[in-house]
Design an enzyme around this catalytic site. Structure first.
Site, PDB file in Angstrom:
ATOM      1  N   TYR A   1     -32.229 -36.207   8.121  1.00 28.08           N
ATOM      2  CA  TYR A   1     -31.614 -34.954   8.567  1.00 28.08           C
ATOM      3  C   TYR A   1     -31.072 -35.110   9.989  1.00 28.08           C
ATOM      4  O   TYR A   1     -29.991 -34.593  10.307  1.00 28.08           O
ATOM      5  CB  TYR A   1     -32.632 -33.815   8.498  1.00 28.08           C
ATOM      6  CG  TYR A   1     -32.832 -33.264   7.113  1.00 28.08           C
ATOM      7  CD1 TYR A   1     -32.253 -32.059   6.737  1.00 28.08           C
ATOM      8  CD2 TYR A   1     -33.584 -33.956   6.169  1.00 28.08           C
ATOM      9  CE1 TYR A   1     -32.426 -31.552   5.467  1.00 28.08           C
ATOM     10  CE2 TYR A   1     -33.761 -33.460   4.891  1.00 28.08           C
ATOM     11  CZ  TYR A   1     -33.173 -32.253   4.543  1.00 28.08           C
ATOM     12  OH  TYR A   1     -33.331 -31.764   3.272  1.00 28.08           O
TER      13      TYR A   1
ATOM     14  N   ASP B   1     -28.367 -32.534  -3.578  1.00 32.70           N
ATOM     15  CA  ASP B   1     -29.004 -32.514  -2.265  1.00 32.70           C
ATOM     16  C   ASP B   1     -28.386 -33.634  -1.411  1.00 32.70           C
ATOM     17  O   ASP B   1     -27.163 -33.741  -1.349  1.00 32.70           O
ATOM     18  CB  ASP B   1     -30.529 -32.650  -2.408  1.00 32.70           C
ATOM     19  CG  ASP B   1     -31.288 -32.266  -1.152  1.00 32.70           C
ATOM     20  OD1 ASP B   1     -31.568 -31.074  -0.964  1.00 32.70           O
ATOM     21  OD2 ASP B   1     -31.591 -33.162  -0.347  1.00 32.70           O
TER      22      ASP B   1
ATOM     23  N   HIS C   1     -32.814 -26.150  -7.968  1.00 35.47           N
ATOM     24  CA  HIS C   1     -32.341 -27.258  -7.151  1.00 35.47           C
ATOM     25  C   HIS C   1     -32.735 -28.620  -7.717  1.00 35.47           C
ATOM     26  O   HIS C   1     -31.986 -29.585  -7.594  1.00 35.47           O
ATOM     27  CB  HIS C   1     -32.905 -27.100  -5.739  1.00 35.47           C
ATOM     28  CG  HIS C   1     -32.351 -28.047  -4.731  1.00 35.47           C
ATOM     29  ND1 HIS C   1     -31.036 -28.037  -4.342  1.00 35.47           N
ATOM     30  CD2 HIS C   1     -32.940 -29.053  -4.024  1.00 35.47           C
ATOM     31  CE1 HIS C   1     -30.824 -28.976  -3.430  1.00 35.47           C
ATOM     32  NE2 HIS C   1     -31.970 -29.606  -3.226  1.00 35.47           N
TER      33      HIS C   1
END
Length: 388
Positions: A308, A178, A359
């Site tokens: 982000y 990630d 994930h």
């Protein structure tokens, strides 16, 4: 600030306030038979919040987390929290593991003992590691940045300083998934002299491939990835859009409502894991709630979402990586990368598709991940440079 010991000790008033909020949740409605189609299912979240309110014991989890050797050190003006567990065995190889969102440094809690004490867990003592697991800036017990520009590149520079200047390693390994994959790749691109190799469980969303206009020379697998990525972003990428553009707006509600925070995070734990629609197949309630609590007790959902924004607005380009690279792909993860693209952009020396897992690799399949890490780094243990 030099490296200082750290223990988690959440004030009672924070837990009392949380209990009050869990006792006074105002629930929305949900359309009949919509289940998870429009987001986190109401009945599941109500059940999880009831467990949180009536049975979850943070002090028990806190005591377990404090069994790790934890520290803080100021790097570039940010107090970085990290676990540093020394290996039990001959010539441990230092490795820094970087997590992502919406998890935390707890992503790696199951594999720390497997890497630091392989002999105690059925492994070869020669495969021992010193394990360093930092919390990203603005995540958990690391302090929140008070300025712009703290993106994957900036964090990679911080990690280089943490490992060399603060901890005294001059050669080490790095791994991540990630956001941790991005940080690890920038670390390898800009400081190849420090790294023996990098281990990745994903390569992120490959935007240059997804938006490519010239399709000449792209393989069938790359063309399929382009199609899959566009569809996935349209259906599942809403969180990216808002966290990359309006993280501050999002932060108000999620910082004020524990049920809202849980709903936002749980949606991803279900969608991105190999739980086949049933979260209980991959995670216990205590595991999920401990992750959520890390965000709640530190009030860091806003600063984690800002990562982000920074990665969307201030990241420099990333060139080809020459450091030896292993990629371990877990089949239920997001947008598995095309091998051809990876080979063009990274020095791939190991490519392994796992039989299961999603994930949250180290949480879901710790033994599979550890086996892959051990096997990849085994040949690099003969390098002559002093490790520490």
């Amino acid at each position: 600030m030099a490296v200082e010991r750290f223990q988690i000790q959440v004030p009672d008033e924070v837990l009392d306030d949380l209990q009050y909020r869990l006792n006074h949740v105002r629930w929305p409605d949900q359309l009949e038979d919509s289940a998870w189609e429009q987001g986190t299912e109401l009945s599941y979240l109500q059940s999880l919040v009831a467990y949180w309110r009536d049975h979850f014991d943070w002090r028990v989890q806190e005591e377990k987390l404090n069994r790790f050797s934890q520290f803080r050190s100021n790097v570039d003006g940010i107090d970085v929290h990290f676990v540093h567990e020394r290996g039990k065995g001959p010539n441990p190889l230092p490795i820094i593991l970087t997590h992502g969102w919406p998890d935390s440094y707890l992503r790696y809690q199951k594999i720390i003992p497997l890497l630091t004490d392989p002999a105690a867990h059925g492994g070869d003592p020669e495969d021992v590691f010193d394990v360093i697991v930092p919390s990203l800036p603005g995540f958990g017990f690391s302090s929140r940045p008070d300025h712009r520009g703290v993106n994957n590149f900036h964090v990679s520079e911080m990690w280089a300083k943490l490992m060399t200047q603060e901890l005294g390693y001059n050669k080490f390994a790095a791994a991540g998934g990630d956001i941790g994959s991005g940080v690890t790749r920038y670390l390898a691109a800009n400081h190849p002299e420090l790294l023996v190799g990098i281990h990745l469980t994903d390569i992120g969303i490959i935007r240059d491939l997804m938006t490519a206009q010239d399709l000449v020379g792209l393989s069938e697998e790359e063309l399929q990835y382009k199609k899959n990525a566009q569809e996935w972003l349209a259906l599942e990428g809403g969180y990216i859009s808002i966290q990359s553009t309006r993280p501050q707006t999002l932060a108000y509600g999620l910082s004020d409502s524990p049920a809202g925070l849980a709903g936002w995070m749980i949606d991803k734990f279900r969608a991105w894991s190999d739980c086949k629609g049933d979260l209980r197949q991959s995670f216990s309630e205590d595991e999920l709630l401990t992750h959520i609590m890390i965000y709640w007790v530190t009030n860091t959902i806003g600063s984690t979402a800002r990562m982000y924004y920074e990665n969307s607005h201030s990241l420099p380009p990333l060139g080809r990586i020459e450091v030896p690279t292993a990629v371990a792909l877990f089949p239920a993860d997001i947008l598995l990368p095309p091998r051809e693209w990876a080979v063009r952009h990274l020095n791939i020396t190991r490519w392994n598709v796992m039989p299961r897992g999603g994930h949250f690799t180290a949480l879901e399949e710790p033994e599979l991940l550890v086996k892959d890490i051990r096997e990849f780094y085994r040949p690099f243990r003969t390098f002559p440079e002093k490790l520490e």
